[in-house]
Design an enzyme around this catalytic site. Structure first.
Site, short mmCIF file in Angstrom:
data_model
loop_
_atom_site.label_atom_id
_atom_site.label_comp_id
_atom_site.label_asym_id
_atom_site.label_seq_id
_atom_site.Cartn_x
_atom_site.Cartn_y
_atom_site.Cartn_z
N SER A 37 -2.90 -7.77 2.69
CA SER A 37 -3.22 -7.63 4.12
C SER A 37 -3.63 -8.97 4.71
O SER A 37 -3.30 -9.30 5.85
CB SER A 37 -4.36 -6.63 4.31
OG SER A 37 -3.96 -5.36 3.89
N HIS A 96 0.85 -1.20 0.00
CA HIS A 96 0.00 0.00 0.00
C HIS A 96 0.88 1.25 0.00
O HIS A 96 0.63 2.20 -0.74
CB HIS A 96 -0.88 0.05 1.25
CG HIS A 96 -1.93 -1.03 1.33
ND1 HIS A 96 -2.10 -1.83 2.43
CD2 HIS A 96 -2.87 -1.43 0.43
CE1 HIS A 96 -3.12 -2.66 2.20
NE2 HIS A 96 -3.59 -2.45 1.00
N LYS A 129 -16.93 -4.40 11.17
CA LYS A 129 -17.26 -5.47 12.13
C LYS A 129 -16.39 -6.71 11.97
O LYS A 129 -16.11 -7.41 12.92
CB LYS A 129 -18.74 -5.86 11.98
CG LYS A 129 -19.65 -4.82 12.59
CD LYS A 129 -21.05 -5.36 12.87
CE LYS A 129 -21.97 -4.23 13.23
NZ LYS A 129 -22.44 -3.48 12.02
N ARG A 178 -1.69 -6.05 -8.64
CA ARG A 178 -0.49 -6.85 -8.36
C ARG A 178 -0.33 -7.88 -9.47
O ARG A 178 0.47 -7.72 -10.37
CB ARG A 178 -0.61 -7.53 -6.99
CG ARG A 178 -0.48 -6.58 -5.84
CD ARG A 178 -1.09 -7.11 -4.59
NE ARG A 178 -2.54 -7.09 -4.66
CZ ARG A 178 -3.35 -7.31 -3.63
NH1 ARG A 178 -2.84 -7.60 -2.46
NH2 ARG A 178 -4.65 -7.24 -3.77
P1 ADP Z 1 -9.73 -3.71 -0.73
O1 ADP Z 1 -10.40 -4.30 0.46
O2 ADP Z 1 -10.43 -2.56 -1.35
O3 ADP Z 1 -9.21 -4.72 -1.74
P2 ADP Z 1 -7.03 -3.30 0.23
O4 ADP Z 1 -6.72 -2.51 1.41
O5 ADP Z 1 -6.71 -4.75 0.28
O6 ADP Z 1 -8.51 -2.99 -0.09
O7 ADP Z 1 -6.33 -2.68 -1.05
C1 ADP Z 1 -6.57 -1.39 -1.48
C2 ADP Z 1 -5.96 -1.22 -2.85
O8 ADP Z 1 -4.57 -1.44 -2.77
C3 ADP Z 1 -6.47 -2.21 -3.90
O9 ADP Z 1 -6.51 -1.56 -5.14
C4 ADP Z 1 -5.43 -3.29 -3.91
O10 ADP Z 1 -5.37 -3.94 -5.17
C5 ADP Z 1 -4.18 -2.47 -3.66
N1 ADP Z 1 -3.14 -3.26 -3.03
C6 ADP Z 1 -3.22 -4.08 -1.98
N2 ADP Z 1 -2.03 -4.66 -1.71
C7 ADP Z 1 -1.18 -4.19 -2.66
C8 ADP Z 1 0.20 -4.43 -2.97
N3 ADP Z 1 0.92 -5.30 -2.30
N4 ADP Z 1 0.71 -3.77 -4.00
C9 ADP Z 1 -0.04 -2.90 -4.73
N5 ADP Z 1 -1.32 -2.65 -4.52
C10 ADP Z 1 -1.89 -3.29 -3.50
#
Ligand code: ADP
Length: 167
Positions: A130, A19, A43, A92
């Site tokens: 995550s 992120h 939740k 990704r």
């Molecule tokens: P969501 O629940 O909306 O998928 P995330 O917090 O998992 O939210 O991710 C938010 C954004 O960041 C999404 O567009 C996701 O593809 C991107 N993202 C998550 N992890 C990575 C990563 N390792 N590298 C690049 N983008 C990422």
């Protein structure tokens, strides 16, 4: 030059270095980047939206054109409130593509003036999520290089597991 405000929405439960890589790239490209923490899934989340926003604020302190907010409801409504023209999303691997495309089409349907921009993280974060971080964390595995130190500390605290060095 045109002023472009972008929002980067997500769950960020917890924020990872993937992120942050995307936030840094976005901050270079856009006039202002609003990192928007989604409250809807609160939740079932490990951290509250306020905790997730606080971690993101700590990690982006050095980026003056980045601000962290939380929101609930439709992302397009929040984007409108921020006067954002762009939604930033990360891709990704190919596996992200289908879902991201679906979201982008739906958001365009809801607000055709909002453009979705996809960016790729550095290769070392291409398989980082995550969900994986929560799993490794709960099993007491090493997370260095995958999440910022303060996120790792909070995660271990929340999950009640010892740091690998304590074992
Ligand atoms: P969501 O629940 O909306 O998928 P995330 O917090 O998992 O939210 O991710 C938010 C954004 O960041 C999404 O567009 C996701 O593809 C991107 N993202 C998550 N992890 C990575 C990563 N390792 N590298 C690049 N983008 C990422």
């Amino acid at each position: 030059m045109k002023q472009v405000v972008a929002i980067y929405p997500g769950s960020f439960d917890p924020p990872t270095n993937g992120h942050l890589d995307l936030i840094e790239r976005g901050a270079k490209l856009f006039t202002e980047l609003v990192v928007a923490v989604l409250r809807n899934s609160e939740k079932t989340a490990l951290f509250t939206a306020d905790e997730r926003a606080e971690m993101l604020r700590e990690c982006t302190r050095g980026l003056p054109n980045v601000r962290v907010e939380s929101f609930e409801g439709l992302m397009v409504d929040f984007a409108r409130g921020c006067k954002a023209q762009v939604v930033l999303r990360g891709v990704r691997a190919v596996s992200d593509y289908e879902y991201e495309l679906q979201m982008a089409w739906m958001n365009r349907q809801l607000d055709s003036s909002l453009e979705t921009v996809f960016m790729m993280p550095a290769g070392r974060y291409a398989y980082l999520s995550s969900k994986l971080v929560r799993e490794i964390g709960s099993l007491g595995g090493k997370l260095d290089g995958l999440v910022p130190a303060q996120v790792e500390e909070r995660l271990r605290h929340r999950l009640g597991v010892a740091t690998p060095a304590d074992k």
